[in-house]
Motif scaffolding. Sequence first.
Motif, PDB file in Angstrom:
ATOM      1  N   LEU A  61     -25.960 -37.339-115.033  1.00 41.68           N
ATOM      2  CA  LEU A  61     -25.521 -35.947-115.147  1.00 41.68           C
ATOM      3  C   LEU A  61     -24.305 -35.810-114.029  1.00 41.68           C
ATOM      4  O   LEU A  61     -24.449 -36.470-112.802  1.00 41.68           O
ATOM      5  N   LEU A  62     -22.983 -35.355-114.295  1.00 41.07           N
ATOM      6  CA  LEU A  62     -22.061 -34.788-113.418  1.00 41.07           C
ATOM      7  C   LEU A  62     -22.360 -33.496-112.705  1.00 41.07           C
ATOM      8  O   LEU A  62     -22.499 -32.469-113.654  1.00 41.07           O
ATOM      9  N   ALA A  63     -22.315 -33.076-111.649  1.00 43.93           N
ATOM     10  CA  ALA A  63     -22.628 -32.077-110.840  1.00 43.93           C
ATOM     11  C   ALA A  63     -21.286 -31.524-110.473  1.00 43.93           C
ATOM     12  O   ALA A  63     -20.754 -31.836-109.820  1.00 43.93           O
ATOM     13  N   ILE A  64     -21.109 -30.390-111.455  1.00 45.39           N
ATOM     14  CA  ILE A  64     -19.748 -29.666-111.178  1.00 45.39           C
ATOM     15  C   ILE A  64     -19.758 -28.436-110.297  1.00 45.39           C
ATOM     16  O   ILE A  64     -20.557 -27.686-110.842  1.00 45.39           O
ATOM     17  N   LYS A  65     -19.305 -28.490-109.367  1.00 40.72           N
ATOM     18  CA  LYS A  65     -18.972 -27.004-108.523  1.00 40.72           C
ATOM     19  C   LYS A  65     -18.085 -26.360-108.962  1.00 40.72           C
ATOM     20  O   LYS A  65     -16.866 -26.525-108.864  1.00 40.72           O
ATOM     21  N   THR A  66     -18.316 -25.183-109.256  1.00 42.76           N
ATOM     22  CA  THR A  66     -17.379 -24.074-110.019  1.00 42.76           C
ATOM     23  C   THR A  66     -17.648 -22.932-109.036  1.00 42.76           C
ATOM     24  O   THR A  66     -18.586 -22.907-107.966  1.00 42.76           O
ATOM     25  N   ALA A  67     -16.857 -22.051-109.177  1.00 42.79           N
ATOM     26  CA  ALA A  67     -16.625 -20.692-108.642  1.00 42.79           C
ATOM     27  C   ALA A  67     -17.977 -19.984-108.684  1.00 42.79           C
ATOM     28  O   ALA A  67     -18.633 -19.086-107.889  1.00 42.79           O
ATOM     29  N   ALA A  68     -18.527 -20.100-109.664  1.00 41.43           N
ATOM     30  CA  ALA A  68     -19.877 -19.287-110.202  1.00 41.43           C
ATOM     31  C   ALA A  68     -21.085 -19.951-109.741  1.00 41.43           C
ATOM     32  O   ALA A  68     -22.278 -19.538-109.945  1.00 41.43           O
ATOM     33  N   GLY A  69     -20.922 -21.282-109.479  1.00 35.52           N
ATOM     34  CA  GLY A  69     -22.074 -22.066-108.936  1.00 35.52           C
ATOM     35  C   GLY A  69     -22.160 -23.471-109.356  1.00 35.52           C
ATOM     36  O   GLY A  69     -20.942 -24.067-109.952  1.00 35.52           O
ATOM     37  N   GLU A  70     -23.244 -24.080-109.410  1.00 35.62           N
ATOM     38  CA  GLU A  70     -23.142 -25.725-109.744  1.00 35.62           C
ATOM     39  C   GLU A  70     -23.658 -25.691-111.095  1.00 35.62           C
ATOM     40  O   GLU A  70     -24.531 -25.265-111.716  1.00 35.62           O
ATOM     41  N   VAL A  71     -22.914 -26.712-112.129  1.00 39.29           N
ATOM     42  CA  VAL A  71     -23.085 -26.714-113.456  1.00 39.29           C
ATOM     43  C   VAL A  71     -23.343 -28.222-113.622  1.00 39.29           C
ATOM     44  O   VAL A  71     -22.572 -29.177-113.100  1.00 39.29           O
ATOM     45  N   LEU A  72     -24.408 -28.659-114.140  1.00 39.66           N
ATOM     46  CA  LEU A  72     -24.968 -30.147-114.436  1.00 39.66           C
ATOM     47  C   LEU A  72     -24.525 -30.481-116.076  1.00 39.66           C
ATOM     48  O   LEU A  72     -24.935 -29.733-116.794  1.00 39.66           O
ATOM     49  N   VAL A  73     -23.533 -31.507-116.006  1.00 40.46           N
ATOM     50  CA  VAL A  73     -22.760 -31.871-117.417  1.00 40.46           C
ATOM     51  C   VAL A  73     -23.430 -33.280-117.487  1.00 40.46           C
ATOM     52  O   VAL A  73     -22.955 -33.917-116.676  1.00 40.46           O
ATOM     53  N   PRO A  74     -24.079 -33.373-118.842  1.00 40.18           N
ATOM     54  CA  PRO A  74     -24.405 -34.825-119.339  1.00 40.18           C
ATOM     55  C   PRO A  74     -22.988 -35.572-119.170  1.00 40.18           C
ATOM     56  O   PRO A  74     -22.067 -35.313-119.919  1.00 40.18           O
ATOM     57  N   PHE A  75     -23.131 -36.856-118.674  1.00 38.27           N
ATOM     58  CA  PHE A  75     -22.084 -37.799-118.484  1.00 38.27           C
ATOM     59  C   PHE A  75     -22.455 -38.739-119.899  1.00 38.27           C
ATOM     60  O   PHE A  75     -22.491 -39.763-119.655  1.00 38.27           O
ATOM     61  N   VAL A  76     -21.793 -37.987-121.039  1.00 40.04           N
ATOM     62  CA  VAL A  76     -21.777 -38.496-122.097  1.00 40.04           C
ATOM     63  C   VAL A  76     -20.417 -38.559-122.920  1.00 40.04           C
ATOM     64  O   VAL A  76     -19.597 -37.530-122.693  1.00 40.04           O
ATOM     65  N   LYS A  77     -20.144 -39.505-123.798  1.00 35.84           N
ATOM     66  CA  LYS A  77     -18.883 -39.534-124.322  1.00 35.84           C
ATOM     67  C   LYS A  77     -18.470 -37.958-125.122  1.00 35.84           C
ATOM     68  O   LYS A  77     -17.304 -37.596-124.957  1.00 35.84           O
ATOM     69  N   ALA A  78     -19.465 -37.604-125.706  1.00 32.51           N
ATOM     70  CA  ALA A  78     -19.131 -36.247-126.398  1.00 32.51           C
ATOM     71  C   ALA A  78     -18.808 -35.291-125.788  1.00 32.51           C
ATOM     72  O   ALA A  78     -17.973 -34.198-126.072  1.00 32.51           O
ATOM     73  N   ILE A  79     -19.270 -35.060-124.187  1.00 28.07           N
ATOM     74  CA  ILE A  79     -19.067 -33.924-123.566  1.00 28.07           C
ATOM     75  C   ILE A  79     -17.956 -34.177-122.219  1.00 28.07           C
ATOM     76  O   ILE A  79     -17.310 -33.489-121.777  1.00 28.07           O
TER      77      ILE A  79
END
Length: 200
Positions: free
Chosen positions: A124-142
């Motif tokens: 998972l990529l933990a993306i730090k955004t203005a609204a908080g942290e979002v965990l994004v599956p590190f898969v080709k489709a996403i």
Amino acid sequence: MKAHGLKGAIKVELYTDEPEKRFVPGAVFTLQVPTASKWHGKTLELVELRWYNGHAVGFFKGVDDRDEAETLIKAILWVSQDPRELPEEDDAWYDHQLVGLDAVRDGVTVGIVARVDHLPAQDLLAIKTAAGEVLVPFVKAIVPEVDLAAGTVTLTPPTGLFEEVPEEADSDGEVEVDASAEAAPEPHAEAERKPETETE
């Protein structure tokens, strides 16, 4: 790490996909140990790495018996690496190369990669955004593209991953919930995440 046998051998838990490159005779590791440890601030030189029943066992310079090996229990080994070095596989990156990249969605930067979480099912990529942290599956489709030169990862997340999805009400005013579950996307076919650290 933990002691193995009587001759100073230490069982090592590897967090690298390239042990044949990292654990070669003469390799020097920086030690992460408590400040009270006799090893604090020191390095450790590998003499040999052997395999016993599928487990890596290291022999290190200056660690000649079990008592000495016991002083290194739970130590973490760090290896120096050229940050420009890439894994040999195509579409593969080390964690430190991903952290700090801009996360871009539809041409707009939505956050920054804060870390990479390695889970049994997928990374998972933990993306730090203005609204908080979002965990994004590190898969080709996403995550279809990683561009180290541009300093970006391109995201094509499903609706709802980065924003709230409004609930729909039927004619009776009741909220309808879609109970169908989509199959989880396939792991990033070519990508293989490679931490830069070696731990116990």
